[in-house]
Design an enzyme around this catalytic site. Structure first.
Site, mmCIF file in Angstrom:
data_model
loop_
_atom_site.group_PDB
_atom_site.id
_atom_site.type_symbol
_atom_site.label_atom_id
_atom_site.label_comp_id
_atom_site.label_asym_id
_atom_site.label_seq_id
_atom_site.Cartn_x
_atom_site.Cartn_y
_atom_site.Cartn_z
ATOM 1 N N GLY A 1 0.823 -1.208 0.000
ATOM 2 C CA GLY A 1 0.000 0.000 0.000
ATOM 3 C C GLY A 1 0.852 1.251 0.000
ATOM 4 O O GLY A 1 1.773 1.402 -0.808
ATOM 5 N N GLY B 1 -2.298 -2.654 -8.309
ATOM 6 C CA GLY B 1 -1.637 -3.952 -8.323
ATOM 7 C C GLY B 1 -1.518 -4.525 -9.721
ATOM 8 O O GLY B 1 -0.508 -5.139 -10.079
ATOM 9 N N ASP B 2 -2.553 -4.320 -10.543
ATOM 10 C CA ASP B 2 -2.522 -4.823 -11.919
ATOM 11 C C ASP B 2 -1.432 -4.133 -12.730
ATOM 12 O O ASP B 2 -0.764 -4.763 -13.563
ATOM 13 C CB ASP B 2 -3.879 -4.597 -12.587
ATOM 14 C CG ASP B 2 -5.012 -5.239 -11.807
ATOM 15 O OD1 ASP B 2 -4.776 -6.268 -11.156
ATOM 16 O OD2 ASP B 2 -6.129 -4.693 -11.846
#
Length: 314
Positions: A218, A247-248
């Site tokens: 994060g 994240g992707d």
């Protein structure tokens, strides 16, 4: 070519509101509908940054028709396997005031055995032209436990590195099957392994068979963990925006590096962290800001002592 597989795609619906109030009535401008799911977001980012990609997934029902039409209009190369069940929907509501995003994901419907076989057959056929295989996202309820290990196995049999972004028991099955790279976040890692220490948790996945774990922290950045190396990258200040595709974007960066033959954890981590941060600055998952090069230059990259990530039990 980067070949991505999305086992549980979604028609992503995104609205921006001035302030999200629980139980309140909100007004918003017209929302955006986009063919989504983590593997498709990976393909979009890599494609936009100039990499050859092919996104393989399923589509069904009325939502699937809208999904297919949007994907065709996007220009992202893809192959859709038709299924009988409706493609699920995912709703993201972005609070402009707080910079928070509230997400509601439908669980999705499990394709039939014949439909899964068609998806796997499509992947096997396309692997001959692939330099890396990415399997990304959740599995629909009832999906065979053998599905993810089988996809990893066909990638490995083709001599292609396999990057997996999933969660829960599937994360452990992916490690056991020998996925090359795993990309959990901290909550997913703890849920799957039961280990609170991030480095120990990541190395437990490596002990099961993975080579590299990219661990999202994060606002604290990202870790690259191997059996022998630990690298940390972060910005001095967290960014406000929509984190749903961060994240992707990191997975896309990892895939781009692997497709280029780069296996250096620090190099992979720098690009993955920069692209993840740049994704937060865009309104929709599957995009990254052109500021990613600037963000990459601002990163603090270190080789910390593993003990520095252990929480004080008191």
């Amino acid at each position: 070519m980067i070949l991505t597989v999305t086992p549980n795609p979604a028609l992503d619906l995104t609205w921006h509101v001035d302030r999200l109030i629980e139980g309140g009535t909100h007004r918003a401008d017209a929302g955006a509908a986009r063919a989504g799911g983590k593997g498709l977001n990976v393909a979009r980012v890599a494609h936009a940054q100039g990499s050859a990609v092919l996104a393989v997934t399923t589509a069904g029902g009325r939502a699937g028709e809208e999904f297919a039409a949007e994907l065709a209009a996007s220009g992202v190369p893809h192959a859709l396997v038709p299924v009988a069940a409706d493609t699920r929907r995912s709703v993201a509501i972005v609070d402009r005031t707080l910079g928070d995003t509230t997400i509601i994901n439908e669980r999705g419907a499990n394709p039939t055995d014949l439909e899964w076989a068609a998806l796997i057959g499509e992947v096997v056929e396309r692997l001959a032209a692939a330099s890396v295989l990415v399997v990304s996202g959740s599995l629909p309820p009832g999906a065979p436990e053998t599905l993810l290990p089988l996809l990893i196995r066909v990638g490995r049999d083709a001599g292609v590195p396999v990057i997996v972004d999933t969660s829960g028991p599937a994360l452990l099955r992916a490690a056991d099957a020998g996925a090359t790279v795993l990309k959990p976040n901290m909550a997913e890692l703890v849920e799957a392994t039961g280990i609170a220490d991030p480095v120990e948790g990541a190395r437990s996945l490596i002990g099961r068979g993975a080579e590299l774990v990219l661990l999202s922290l994060g606002a604290d950045g990202m870790l690259a963990v191997t059996a022998a190396d630990l690298v940390h990258a972060r910005l001095d200040q967290p960014l406000a925006g929509n984190p749903t595709g961060a994240g992707d974007a990191g997975v896309a960066a990892c895939a781009v590096r692997y497709a280029a033959g780069d296996r250096d954890p620090a190099s992979i981590l720098r690009l993955a962290t920069a692209w993840s941060a740049a994704a937060v600055l865009t309104p929709l998952a599957g995009d990254i800001s052109s500021r990613w090069t600037e963000l990459e230059q601002q990163l603090r990259v270190s080789h910390p002592d593993p003990s520095s990530f252990r929480k004080d039990p008191s």
